[in-house]
Design a protein around this motif. Structure first.
Motif, PDB file in Angstrom:
ATOM      1  N   CYS A 181       0.829  -1.211   0.000  1.00  0.00           N
ATOM      2  CA  CYS A 181       0.000   0.000   0.000  1.00  0.00           C
ATOM      3  C   CYS A 181       0.864   1.261   0.000  1.00  0.00           C
ATOM      4  O   CYS A 181       0.588   2.217  -0.735  1.00  0.00           O
ATOM      5  N   GLU A 220      -4.624 -14.977  -2.271  1.00  0.00           N
ATOM      6  CA  GLU A 220      -5.997 -14.489  -2.136  1.00  0.00           C
ATOM      7  C   GLU A 220      -6.148 -13.620  -0.894  1.00  0.00           C
ATOM      8  O   GLU A 220      -6.848 -12.595  -0.909  1.00  0.00           O
ATOM      9  N   GLU A 232      -4.514 -10.270  -1.661  1.00  0.00           N
ATOM     10  CA  GLU A 232      -5.363  -9.515  -2.582  1.00  0.00           C
ATOM     11  C   GLU A 232      -6.551  -8.904  -1.853  1.00  0.00           C
ATOM     12  O   GLU A 232      -6.915  -7.738  -2.094  1.00  0.00           O
ATOM     13  N   ALA A 233      -7.164  -9.667  -0.938  1.00  0.00           N
ATOM     14  CA  ALA A 233      -8.311  -9.155  -0.180  1.00  0.00           C
ATOM     15  C   ALA A 233      -7.919  -7.953   0.675  1.00  0.00           C
ATOM     16  O   ALA A 233      -8.687  -6.983   0.794  1.00  0.00           O
ATOM     17  N   ASN A 293      -7.562  -4.955  -1.646  1.00  0.00           N
ATOM     18  CA  ASN A 293      -8.876  -4.475  -2.077  1.00  0.00           C
ATOM     19  C   ASN A 293      -9.591  -3.724  -0.963  1.00  0.00           C
ATOM     20  O   ASN A 293     -10.402  -2.830  -1.220  1.00  0.00           O
ATOM     21  N   ARG A 294      -9.281  -4.082   0.267  1.00  0.00           N
ATOM     22  CA  ARG A 294      -9.890  -3.405   1.417  1.00  0.00           C
ATOM     23  C   ARG A 294      -9.251  -2.044   1.674  1.00  0.00           C
ATOM     24  O   ARG A 294      -9.945  -1.059   1.923  1.00  0.00           O
ATOM     25  N   PRO A 350      -8.751   0.129  -2.586  1.00  0.00           N
ATOM     26  CA  PRO A 350      -9.639  -0.471  -3.598  1.00  0.00           C
ATOM     27  C   PRO A 350      -9.495   0.123  -4.990  1.00  0.00           C
ATOM     28  O   PRO A 350      -9.856  -0.530  -5.976  1.00  0.00           O
ATOM     29  N   SER A 351      -8.965   1.328  -5.076  1.00  0.00           N
ATOM     30  CA  SER A 351      -8.842   1.961  -6.400  1.00  0.00           C
ATOM     31  C   SER A 351      -7.527   1.638  -7.097  1.00  0.00           C
ATOM     32  O   SER A 351      -7.332   2.007  -8.256  1.00  0.00           O
ATOM     33  N   LYS A 352      -6.622   0.960  -6.399  1.00  0.00           N
ATOM     34  CA  LYS A 352      -5.310   0.681  -6.973  1.00  0.00           C
ATOM     35  C   LYS A 352      -5.323  -0.629  -7.770  1.00  0.00           C
ATOM     36  O   LYS A 352      -6.004  -1.590  -7.403  1.00  0.00           O
ATOM     37  N   ILE A 364      -4.357  -4.168  -8.824  1.00  0.00           N
ATOM     38  CA  ILE A 364      -3.718  -5.353  -8.248  1.00  0.00           C
ATOM     39  C   ILE A 364      -3.916  -6.527  -9.199  1.00  0.00           C
ATOM     40  O   ILE A 364      -5.029  -6.765  -9.678  1.00  0.00           O
ATOM     41  N   ASN A 368      -3.389 -10.540  -9.213  1.00  0.00           N
ATOM     42  CA  ASN A 368      -3.056 -11.721  -8.414  1.00  0.00           C
ATOM     43  C   ASN A 368      -2.840 -12.921  -9.332  1.00  0.00           C
ATOM     44  O   ASN A 368      -3.782 -13.481  -9.886  1.00  0.00           O
TER      45      ASN A 368
END
Length: 360
Positions: A209, A232, A235-236, A239-240, A243-245, A247, A249
């Motif tokens: 981040c 996974e 990735e979660a 996304n939390r 979320p706009s970046k 990624i 996986n």
């Protein structure tokens, strides 16, 4: 032991075998011996015994004539056939770079006149060799240990090259995957074979981040099929928190060739001490290596272009696959190695490799 009439660098060979079946990182660190062998023996037939699951690492290598697959979980019949193949090839020079009982048996089966081993051999493997390369003990960095074979041939000053054949198809695949991302691309490999090597997923998320916010870049998550769940989870978290970046996986979704291609394509890699760390470094990608229970001096890749950081607790570099401590001391290395320390190393890695400037 035979009494060799010549030193190893004077020995002439026509059929050569390298026995190094596994693991991923060790095979990668051994690959530079192939160009050295070809330089010393330009007309020789060179073979490599390798785990079938890793054979893509050597298939198509410009200095290798034959890959001999080894099935570690194979039947007795497969094992017998392998030993028969090794004997039938009539090798006259063999390097056992693994040094375990099974590779010692392979080495003996060849019947080669010169059978070379390392001082790290165990499980009786040394009994199959009649030449032991000096200064190859466990206190020697692994990459240097394997390169001692080239030195014994009088080629220690030769350029070390890690050559892995990447097809146009795989290159196009990687290009297509990365086309959806923007800016500098940080690969993250959060897995490792040992629990004690795995820096926490949550900390990798913090580092990723911060990277995306500071540099406006993107993240690719990489790993083997066994590490898909870790991918996974990471990735979660991304996304939390961001979320706009962008990624991507790919953990558990690549072949070994595709993994090699992607590790070559990303701008840098943050990773635990693992096979992909050595694969990326061998392919020329700057590496941020995180070491908890192993030593960056012994197990890390060579080169000033990398950043290798390690925990400083008393049991650091203990090489324990399972943490022997309980309570507050259990996996204390993971807590001691902070995200701030790793982020500072990431910035140093980017700056010394002149990858980019911070995003405005």
């Amino acid at each position: 032991m035979i009494d060799l009439p010549l030193t190893l660098d004077q020995y002439e060979a026509e059929r050569i075998c390298v026995i190094k079946p596994s693991a991923l990182g060790d095979v990668v660190q051994s690959l530079p011996i192939l160009p050295a062998l070809r330089e010393r023996y330009p007309s020789a037939h060179i073979s490599w015994v390798i785990n079938r699951t890793l054979s893509d690492l050597v298939l198509g290598h410009p200095h290798l004539d034959e890959a001999i697959p080894f099935d570690r979980q194979g039947s007795w019949a497969q094992w017998s056939r392998l030993l028969g193949v090794l004997h039938s090839r009539q090798f006259d020079l063999v390097f056992d770079l693994q040094g375990l009982m099974r590779t010692g048996i392979m080495t003996a089966a060849t019947g080669a006149q010169v059978r070379v081993g390392l001082q790290t051999a165990r499980e009786g493997a040394h009994l199959a060799s009649n030449v032991t390369i000096p200064n190859t003990g466990r206190d020697i960095p692994a990459h240097q240990r394997y390169w001692r074979g080239a030195e014994a041939l009088g080629l220690g000053e030769s350029r070390r090259q890690t050559l892995i054949r990447i097809s146009k198809q795989d290159s196009n695949w990687a290009e297509g995957q990365l086309s959806q991302l923007k800016g500098m691309v940080l690969g993250i490999h959060p897995g490792a074979g040992w629990t004690t090597k795995r820096w926490p997923i949550e900390k990798y998320a913090v580092v990723g981040c911060k990277f995306m916010r500071m540099y406006g870049g993107s993240v690719v998550i990489l790993g083997s099929p066994d590490e898909a769940e870790l991918g996974e989870q990471l990735e979660a978290l991304f996304n939390r928190f961001v979320p706009s970046k962008p990624i991507l996986n790919l953990s558990g979704k690549t072949s070994l060739k595709q993994l090699s291609t992607m590790l070559s394509a990303v701008d840098l890699l943050a990773t635990n001490d693992s096979g992909p760390m050595h694969l990326a470094a061998g392919l020329g990608t700057p590496v941020l290596g995180i070491f908890t229970c192993t030593s960056p001096e012994i197990s890390g890749p060579p080169g000033e272009q990398h950043e290798l950081i390690a925990t400083r607790i008393p049991c650091a570099a203990s090489y324990k696959k399972v943490c022997p401590h309980s309570g507050a001391d259990h996996l204390a290395c993971m807590e001691e190695l902070s995200t701030d320390t790793v982020c500072e190393s990431l910035v140093r890695l980017i700056e010394k490799n002149k990858l980019t400037h911070r995003a405005a």
